[in-house]
Design an enzyme around this catalytic site. Sequence first.
Site, mmCIF file in Angstrom:
data_model
loop_
_atom_site.group_PDB
_atom_site.id
_atom_site.type_symbol
_atom_site.label_atom_id
_atom_site.label_comp_id
_atom_site.label_asym_id
_atom_site.label_seq_id
_atom_site.Cartn_x
_atom_site.Cartn_y
_atom_site.Cartn_z
ATOM 1 N N SER A 1 -9.647 5.077 1.984
ATOM 2 C CA SER A 1 -11.104 5.208 2.129
ATOM 3 C C SER A 1 -11.792 4.019 1.487
ATOM 4 O O SER A 1 -11.309 3.472 0.487
ATOM 5 C CB SER A 1 -11.604 6.482 1.456
ATOM 6 O OG SER A 1 -13.022 6.490 1.409
ATOM 7 N N TYR B 1 -11.813 12.103 -5.773
ATOM 8 C CA TYR B 1 -11.499 11.608 -4.418
ATOM 9 C C TYR B 1 -11.335 10.087 -4.451
ATOM 10 O O TYR B 1 -10.362 9.545 -3.911
ATOM 11 C CB TYR B 1 -12.613 12.015 -3.458
ATOM 12 C CG TYR B 1 -12.410 11.564 -2.034
ATOM 13 C CD1 TYR B 1 -11.463 12.178 -1.213
ATOM 14 C CD2 TYR B 1 -13.166 10.519 -1.490
ATOM 15 C CE1 TYR B 1 -11.280 11.767 0.109
ATOM 16 C CE2 TYR B 1 -12.991 10.103 -0.175
ATOM 17 C CZ TYR B 1 -12.041 10.737 0.616
ATOM 18 O OH TYR B 1 -11.858 10.323 1.925
HETATM 19 P P1 NDP Z 1 -10.995 16.389 8.709
HETATM 20 O O1 NDP Z 1 -11.283 17.299 7.586
HETATM 21 O O2 NDP Z 1 -11.939 16.317 9.851
HETATM 22 O O3 NDP Z 1 -9.518 16.677 9.278
HETATM 23 C C1 NDP Z 1 -8.477 16.752 8.346
HETATM 24 C C2 NDP Z 1 -7.163 16.828 9.055
HETATM 25 O O4 NDP Z 1 -6.132 16.854 8.051
HETATM 26 C C3 NDP Z 1 -7.004 18.090 9.867
HETATM 27 O O5 NDP Z 1 -6.134 17.837 10.937
HETATM 28 C C4 NDP Z 1 -6.357 19.047 8.853
HETATM 29 O O6 NDP Z 1 -5.588 20.079 9.437
HETATM 30 C C5 NDP Z 1 -5.446 18.094 8.127
HETATM 31 N N1 NDP Z 1 -5.128 18.550 6.779
HETATM 32 C C6 NDP Z 1 -5.987 18.762 5.745
HETATM 33 N N2 NDP Z 1 -5.306 19.184 4.673
HETATM 34 C C7 NDP Z 1 -4.008 19.228 5.033
HETATM 35 C C8 NDP Z 1 -2.821 19.592 4.386
HETATM 36 N N3 NDP Z 1 -2.819 19.987 3.109
HETATM 37 N N4 NDP Z 1 -1.654 19.526 5.066
HETATM 38 C C9 NDP Z 1 -1.633 19.134 6.360
HETATM 39 N N5 NDP Z 1 -2.726 18.771 7.030
HETATM 40 C C10 NDP Z 1 -3.894 18.829 6.383
HETATM 41 O O7 NDP Z 1 -10.826 14.948 8.038
HETATM 42 P P2 NDP Z 1 -11.050 13.473 8.604
HETATM 43 O O8 NDP Z 1 -10.463 13.358 9.936
HETATM 44 O O9 NDP Z 1 -12.449 13.087 8.373
HETATM 45 O O10 NDP Z 1 -10.176 12.653 7.538
HETATM 46 C C11 NDP Z 1 -8.866 12.174 7.799
HETATM 47 C C12 NDP Z 1 -8.494 11.184 6.707
HETATM 48 O O11 NDP Z 1 -9.460 10.142 6.679
HETATM 49 C C13 NDP Z 1 -8.490 11.778 5.300
HETATM 50 O O12 NDP Z 1 -7.422 11.217 4.567
HETATM 51 C C14 NDP Z 1 -9.815 11.343 4.733
HETATM 52 O O13 NDP Z 1 -9.810 11.290 3.322
HETATM 53 C C15 NDP Z 1 -9.967 9.988 5.367
HETATM 54 N N6 NDP Z 1 -11.332 9.481 5.435
HETATM 55 C C16 NDP Z 1 -12.303 10.139 6.142
HETATM 56 C C17 NDP Z 1 -13.586 9.621 6.187
HETATM 57 C C18 NDP Z 1 -14.695 10.278 6.932
HETATM 58 O O14 NDP Z 1 -15.861 9.870 6.752
HETATM 59 N N7 NDP Z 1 -14.431 11.264 7.781
HETATM 60 C C19 NDP Z 1 -13.933 8.357 5.485
HETATM 61 C C20 NDP Z 1 -12.838 7.754 4.785
HETATM 62 C C21 NDP Z 1 -11.593 8.307 4.767
HETATM 63 P P3 NDP Z 1 -6.263 21.506 9.874
HETATM 64 O O15 NDP Z 1 -7.061 21.198 11.111
HETATM 65 O O16 NDP Z 1 -5.110 22.397 10.146
HETATM 66 O O17 NDP Z 1 -7.125 21.935 8.727
#
Ligand code: NDP
Length: 255
Positions: free
Chosen positions: A150, A164
């Site tokens: 991030s 975070y």
């Molecule tokens: P979302 O919350 O929209 O989606 C998260 C995804 O990760 C889902 O598929 C979820 O599965 C899965 N997930 C969450 N926890 C677990 C776990 N413990 N084990 C397995 N799968 C898990 O997040 P984003 O798409 O926004 O974020 C994805 C990545 O990008 C993260 O690492 C986040 O920190 C990073 N990021 C996001 C930003 C943003 O603005 N969106 C900015 C910078 C970084 P399920 O659907 O089953 O819950």
Amino acid sequence: MAINTSNSISLPLSGKVAFVTGGSRGIGAAIVRRLARDGSAVAFTYSASRTGAEALAADIEAAGGRALALQVDSSDAAALTAAIDQAATTFGRLDVLVNNAGVALMGELDTFTLEDFDRTLAVNVRAVFVGVQEAARHMGEGGRIVTIGSTNSERMPWAGGAVYAMSKAAIVGLTRGLARDLGPRGITINNVQPGPTATDMNPADGPMAASMHGLMALERHARPEEIAGMVAYLAGPEAGMVTGSSLLIDGGFAA
Ligand code: NDP
């Protein structure tokens, strides 16, 4: 959105196998779709969204690709390791690992719990190390590892995000160090650092959106597909000299 997964030899990831954590929604789902479109078979995990995950896998298979959705909580090291092994066995090899699954647990200093501290580290950092350790056992020369960090590793402009930010800053160092472990094996590892990106975690019309845009050179959320594009480059054949890098894709959030 239609997915073209034609097995044409001209596709950059034709014949490759990828494993993506957290592929059911958001950035991870866009990465799964993009890698499949680029010709890769894709195994991906989810923690709760079974319906969405299975629909995504079915979508890819209907378009002629290969996909496998696996329910794995990334904080469970044994389950994550087993899923990576299952993917390599099912598809016969492993070429690409994308560590995308992440949690964004925010809270004030006085009330932030140690349970949330430990959960953040378990999913955002420890699982990345576990995934790399296991995936590298299956990868050969040309292997590619990408973690979704991030921009908050460099800039955390609000209170409540310290843990975070710490977890994403840890990925910067982990990526540098692991590049040295993996380089002699011909495997690259890089860290893609998005800024605000329109997902359930950070909706483009959420309460924080306007203040985020005010900090950016490009005043909008990214689309998940834009992040997936950078991942596809790093996973592809043209990125063979990029390793140990943390690359911002944040619309100037940290500029
Ligand atoms: P979302 O919350 O929209 O989606 C998260 C995804 O990760 C889902 O598929 C979820 O599965 C899965 N997930 C969450 N926890 C677990 C776990 N413990 N084990 C397995 N799968 C898990 O997040 P984003 O798409 O926004 O974020 C994805 C990545 O990008 C993260 O690492 C986040 O920190 C990073 N990021 C996001 C930003 C943003 O603005 N969106 C900015 C910078 C970084 P399920 O659907 O089953 O819950």
